[in-house]
Design a protein around this motif. Structure first.
Motif, PDB file in Angstrom:
ATOM      1  N   HIS A 101      56.952  51.698  24.424  1.00  0.00           N
ATOM      2  CA  HIS A 101      56.516  52.017  23.061  1.00  0.00           C
ATOM      3  C   HIS A 101      55.036  51.712  22.857  1.00  0.00           C
ATOM      4  CE1 HIS A 101      60.222  53.178  20.905  1.00  0.00           C
ATOM      5  NE2 HIS A 101      60.828  52.440  21.826  1.00  0.00           N
ATOM      6  N   ASP A 102      54.511  50.768  23.610  1.00  0.00           N
ATOM      7  CA  ASP A 102      53.090  50.441  23.502  1.00  0.00           C
ATOM      8  C   ASP A 102      52.195  51.549  24.034  1.00  0.00           C
ATOM      9  OD1 ASP A 102      53.670  47.813  22.527  1.00  0.00           O
ATOM     10  OD2 ASP A 102      54.108  47.202  24.592  1.00  0.00           O
ATOM     11  N   LEU A 103      52.770  52.498  24.767  1.00  0.00           N
ATOM     12  CA  LEU A 103      51.985  53.553  25.403  1.00  0.00           C
ATOM     13  C   LEU A 103      52.019  54.875  24.654  1.00  0.00           C
ATOM     14  CD1 LEU A 103      52.933  52.971  29.145  1.00  0.00           C
ATOM     15  CD2 LEU A 103      50.642  52.810  28.179  1.00  0.00           C
ATOM     16  N   ARG A 104      52.689  54.917  23.530  1.00  0.00           N
ATOM     17  CA  ARG A 104      52.898  56.208  22.875  1.00  0.00           C
ATOM     18  C   ARG A 104      51.642  56.765  22.197  1.00  0.00           C
ATOM     19  NH1 ARG A 104      58.962  56.334  20.136  1.00  0.00           N
ATOM     20  NH2 ARG A 104      60.117  56.240  22.116  1.00  0.00           N
ATOM     21  N   ARG A 105      50.670  55.907  21.965  1.00  0.00           N
ATOM     22  CA  ARG A 105      49.406  56.362  21.375  1.00  0.00           C
ATOM     23  C   ARG A 105      48.256  56.053  22.325  1.00  0.00           C
ATOM     24  NH1 ARG A 105      48.990  56.845  15.663  1.00  0.00           N
ATOM     25  NH2 ARG A 105      50.948  57.735  14.885  1.00  0.00           N
ATOM     26  N   SER A 106      47.530  57.087  22.717  1.00  0.00           N
ATOM     27  CA  SER A 106      46.291  56.934  23.491  1.00  0.00           C
ATOM     28  C   SER A 106      46.483  56.067  24.732  1.00  0.00           C
ATOM     29  CB  SER A 106      45.183  56.347  22.607  1.00  0.00           C
ATOM     30  OG  SER A 106      44.974  57.146  21.466  1.00  0.00           O
ATOM     31  N   ASP A 107      47.631  56.253  25.403  1.00  0.00           N
ATOM     32  CA  ASP A 107      47.906  55.527  26.652  1.00  0.00           C
ATOM     33  C   ASP A 107      47.752  54.012  26.501  1.00  0.00           C
ATOM     34  OD1 ASP A 107      48.496  57.856  28.115  1.00  0.00           O
ATOM     35  OD2 ASP A 107      46.371  58.216  28.493  1.00  0.00           O
ATOM     36  N   GLY A 108      48.140  53.493  25.346  1.00  0.00           N
ATOM     37  CA  GLY A 108      48.151  52.051  25.153  1.00  0.00           C
ATOM     38  C   GLY A 108      46.834  51.446  24.713  1.00  0.00           C
ATOM     39  N   LYS A 109      45.932  52.252  24.205  1.00  0.00           N
ATOM     40  CA  LYS A 109      44.614  51.724  23.821  1.00  0.00           C
ATOM     41  C   LYS A 109      44.722  50.564  22.839  1.00  0.00           C
ATOM     42  CE  LYS A 109      40.070  53.071  22.059  1.00  0.00           C
ATOM     43  NZ  LYS A 109      39.964  51.938  21.119  1.00  0.00           N
ATOM     44  N   ALA A 110      45.606  50.667  21.844  1.00  0.00           N
ATOM     45  CA  ALA A 110      45.718  49.607  20.847  1.00  0.00           C
ATOM     46  C   ALA A 110      46.216  48.309  21.468  1.00  0.00           C
ATOM     47  CB  ALA A 110      46.649  50.052  19.720  1.00  0.00           C
ATOM     48  N   TYR A 111      47.110  48.400  22.448  1.00  0.00           N
ATOM     49  CA  TYR A 111      47.604  47.216  23.169  1.00  0.00           C
ATOM     50  C   TYR A 111      46.448  46.497  23.844  1.00  0.00           C
ATOM     51  CZ  TYR A 111      49.720  44.790  27.219  1.00  0.00           C
ATOM     52  OH  TYR A 111      50.058  43.880  28.191  1.00  0.00           O
ATOM     53  N   TYR A 112      45.641  47.239  24.605  1.00  0.00           N
ATOM     54  CA  TYR A 112      44.515  46.625  25.310  1.00  0.00           C
ATOM     55  C   TYR A 112      43.466  46.099  24.332  1.00  0.00           C
ATOM     56  CZ  TYR A 112      46.448  48.548  29.622  1.00  0.00           C
ATOM     57  OH  TYR A 112      47.261  48.836  30.692  1.00  0.00           O
ATOM     58  N   ASP A 113      43.225  46.840  23.273  1.00  0.00           N
ATOM     59  CA  ASP A 113      42.240  46.389  22.281  1.00  0.00           C
ATOM     60  C   ASP A 113      42.713  45.116  21.586  1.00  0.00           C
ATOM     61  OD1 ASP A 113      40.633  48.519  22.907  1.00  0.00           O
ATOM     62  OD2 ASP A 113      41.150  49.702  21.122  1.00  0.00           O
ATOM     63  N   TYR A 114      43.992  45.048  21.270  1.00  0.00           N
ATOM     64  CA  TYR A 114      44.505  43.905  20.514  1.00  0.00           C
ATOM     65  C   TYR A 114      44.515  42.632  21.351  1.00  0.00           C
ATOM     66  CZ  TYR A 114      47.507  41.026  17.575  1.00  0.00           C
ATOM     67  OH  TYR A 114      47.994  39.996  16.810  1.00  0.00           O
ATOM     68  N   PHE A 115      44.999  42.729  22.577  1.00  0.00           N
ATOM     69  CA  PHE A 115      45.162  41.519  23.385  1.00  0.00           C
ATOM     70  C   PHE A 115      43.916  41.149  24.182  1.00  0.00           C
ATOM     71  CE2 PHE A 115      49.727  42.638  22.836  1.00  0.00           C
ATOM     72  CZ  PHE A 115      50.134  41.440  22.271  1.00  0.00           C
ATOM     73  N   GLY A 116      42.978  42.057  24.353  1.00  0.00           N
ATOM     74  CA  GLY A 116      41.716  41.688  24.972  1.00  0.00           C
ATOM     75  C   GLY A 116      41.655  41.958  26.464  1.00  0.00           C
ATOM     76  N   ALA A 117      40.670  41.323  27.096  1.00  0.00           N
ATOM     77  CA  ALA A 117      40.296  41.689  28.462  1.00  0.00           C
ATOM     78  C   ALA A 117      41.177  41.084  29.539  1.00  0.00           C
ATOM     79  CB  ALA A 117      38.843  41.274  28.705  1.00  0.00           C
ATOM     80  N   ASP A 118      42.041  40.166  29.206  1.00  0.00           N
ATOM     81  CA  ASP A 118      42.781  39.418  30.229  1.00  0.00           C
ATOM     82  C   ASP A 118      44.179  39.964  30.504  1.00  0.00           C
ATOM     83  OD1 ASP A 118      40.626  37.664  30.490  1.00  0.00           O
ATOM     84  OD2 ASP A 118      41.395  36.342  28.919  1.00  0.00           O
ATOM     85  N   VAL A 119      44.424  41.232  30.199  1.00  0.00           N
ATOM     86  CA  VAL A 119      45.765  41.784  30.356  1.00  0.00           C
ATOM     87  C   VAL A 119      45.782  42.933  31.371  1.00  0.00           C
ATOM     88  CG1 VAL A 119      46.485  41.068  28.065  1.00  0.00           C
ATOM     89  CG2 VAL A 119      45.491  43.334  28.368  1.00  0.00           C
ATOM     90  N   GLY A 120      44.836  42.931  32.288  1.00  0.00           N
ATOM     91  CA  GLY A 120      44.763  43.994  33.276  1.00  0.00           C
ATOM     92  C   GLY A 120      43.931  45.154  32.786  1.00  0.00           C
ATOM     93  N   ARG A 121      43.463  45.941  33.726  1.00  0.00           N
ATOM     94  CA  ARG A 121      42.623  47.075  33.377  1.00  0.00           C
ATOM     95  C   ARG A 121      43.437  48.178  32.705  1.00  0.00           C
ATOM     96  NH1 ARG A 121      39.067  48.277  38.689  1.00  0.00           N
ATOM     97  NH2 ARG A 121      41.062  47.800  39.715  1.00  0.00           N
ATOM     98  N   HIS A 122      42.805  48.858  31.745  1.00  0.00           N
ATOM     99  CA  HIS A 122      43.450  49.973  31.055  1.00  0.00           C
ATOM    100  C   HIS A 122      43.890  51.001  32.096  1.00  0.00           C
ATOM    101  CE1 HIS A 122      43.351  52.654  27.202  1.00  0.00           C
ATOM    102  NE2 HIS A 122      44.446  52.820  27.905  1.00  0.00           N
ATOM    103  N   GLY A 123      45.167  51.372  32.030  1.00  0.00           N
ATOM    104  CA  GLY A 123      45.722  52.295  33.004  1.00  0.00           C
ATOM    105  C   GLY A 123      46.463  51.610  34.130  1.00  0.00           C
ATOM    106  N   GLU A 124      46.272  50.288  34.256  1.00  0.00           N
ATOM    107  CA  GLU A 124      47.011  49.523  35.257  1.00  0.00           C
ATOM    108  C   GLU A 124      48.019  48.610  34.566  1.00  0.00           C
ATOM    109  OE1 GLU A 124      43.641  49.325  38.819  1.00  0.00           O
ATOM    110  OE2 GLU A 124      44.134  47.514  37.672  1.00  0.00           O
ATOM    111  N   GLY A 125      47.548  47.587  33.882  1.00  0.00           N
ATOM    112  CA  GLY A 125      48.432  46.722  33.114  1.00  0.00           C
ATOM    113  C   GLY A 125      49.036  45.583  33.890  1.00  0.00           C
ATOM    114  N   TRP A 126      48.623  45.374  35.152  1.00  0.00           N
ATOM    115  CA  TRP A 126      49.133  44.232  35.905  1.00  0.00           C
ATOM    116  C   TRP A 126      48.047  43.177  36.065  1.00  0.00           C
ATOM    117  CZ3 TRP A 126      49.235  49.230  38.177  1.00  0.00           C
ATOM    118  CH2 TRP A 126      48.228  49.510  39.088  1.00  0.00           C
ATOM    119  N   TYR A 127      48.471  41.914  36.035  1.00  0.00           N
ATOM    120  CA  TYR A 127      47.535  40.806  36.153  1.00  0.00           C
ATOM    121  C   TYR A 127      48.308  39.539  36.492  1.00  0.00           C
ATOM    122  CZ  TYR A 127      48.924  39.540  31.324  1.00  0.00           C
ATOM    123  OH  TYR A 127      49.619  39.186  30.193  1.00  0.00           O
TER     124      TYR A 127
END
Length: 263
Positions: free
Chosen positions: A68-94
């Motif tokens: 569900h986090d990916l339904r808009r703009s490939d998860g842009k809001a998820y990455y924007d909200y949680f910041g830089a420490d959650v893996g690169r946009h398009g990957e999501g592993w860390y």
């Protein structure tokens, strides 16, 4: 200590308010197991649905990406909200560490990223485990490899990543996607019970969005199940062991707890 759940925030449910209050009284690192903001992970839903409750723990939260986090703009809001420490946009592993434990966050959106044994995610996982071997390891992602859930079936495409973890002696896998709670006995990647080397998998989709009933058939090696209680899973991490406790909403009859040792 690690504490958290998945399938969390919906502006049409009070469940995330209940579970956020549970977090208020539990110290440690908060994990999410995906589907953080319903229904489509938009910036508005993160702001209006997630932030007022679980958002007060954002500074100590390490999230997982859900479908569900990916339904808009490939998860842009998820990455924007949680910041830089959650893996690169398009990957999501860390990866990170808590109390000497290695914590590995993986991406189970196998329609968007490859999950096979030769995929970039698998190679990264092998490299981290080989470069930074730890006495105890927990991995987490959204879609469960094993589940008795009646809403969503298991995700067999995560088996190669589970195999890598199994081969290197990981202890725990945390998942969600089905909105219920389930704990499995230690298993190998084929779902055969293995008390010596197996990984114990949890499904903790009880973060607050809604609750799903179990199916008619109980999965092999399922040891504990509940589909009527919002709650969070607390993991107390020791140098060579762990304890788990499911903490349900106030007044709930269901509970689950136990302990295990590292391989």
């Amino acid at each position: 200590m690690l504490v958290g759940a998945g399938d969390i925030a919906s502006c049409t449910s009070k469940g995330d308010e209940i579970t956020a209050k549970l977090l208020d009284d539990i110290p440690g690192t908060v994990f999410t197991l995906g589907d953080n903001a319903y229904m489509d992970g938009s910036a508005k839903q993160f702001r209006r649905c997630y932030d007022p409750n679980w958002g007060r723990h954002r500074d100590r939260t390490r999230p997982v990406l859900g479908n569900h986090d990916l339904r808009r703009s490939d998860g842009k809001a998820y990455y924007d909200y949680f910041g830089a420490d959650v893996g690169r946009h398009g990957e999501g592993w860390y990866a990170y560490h808590v109390a000497g434990w290695q914590v590995l966050v993986l991406n189970s959106q196998c329609d968007q990223v490859a999950c096979g044994p030769d995929s970039p995610q698998a190679r990264w996982l092998e490299e981290v485990l080989d470069r930074e071997p730890a006495r105890c390891t927990v991995a987490m992602w959204h879609h469960p490899l094993f589940t008795s859930g009646g809403k969503h079936t298991a995700e067999p495409r995560m088996r190669p990543l589970y195999q890598i973890l199994y081969d290197r002696g990981a202890e725990l896998v945390l998942t969600a996607h089905n909105h219920n709670y389930e704990r499995f006995a230690p298993q190998d990647p084929a779902g055969v019970r293995d008390d010596g080397r197996g990984i114990r998998q949890f499904v903790v989709g009880t973060g607050g969005a809604s609750l799903y009933r179990f199916g008619d058939e109980v999965a092999v090696n399922s040891e504990s199940r509940d589909d009527r209680t919002y709650g969070v899973l607390k993991l107390t991490l020791e140098p060579d062991s762990y304890r788990w406790q499911f903490i349900g909403q106030p007044g709930a009859a269901f509970t689950d707890s136990g302990s295990g040792t590292c391989h």
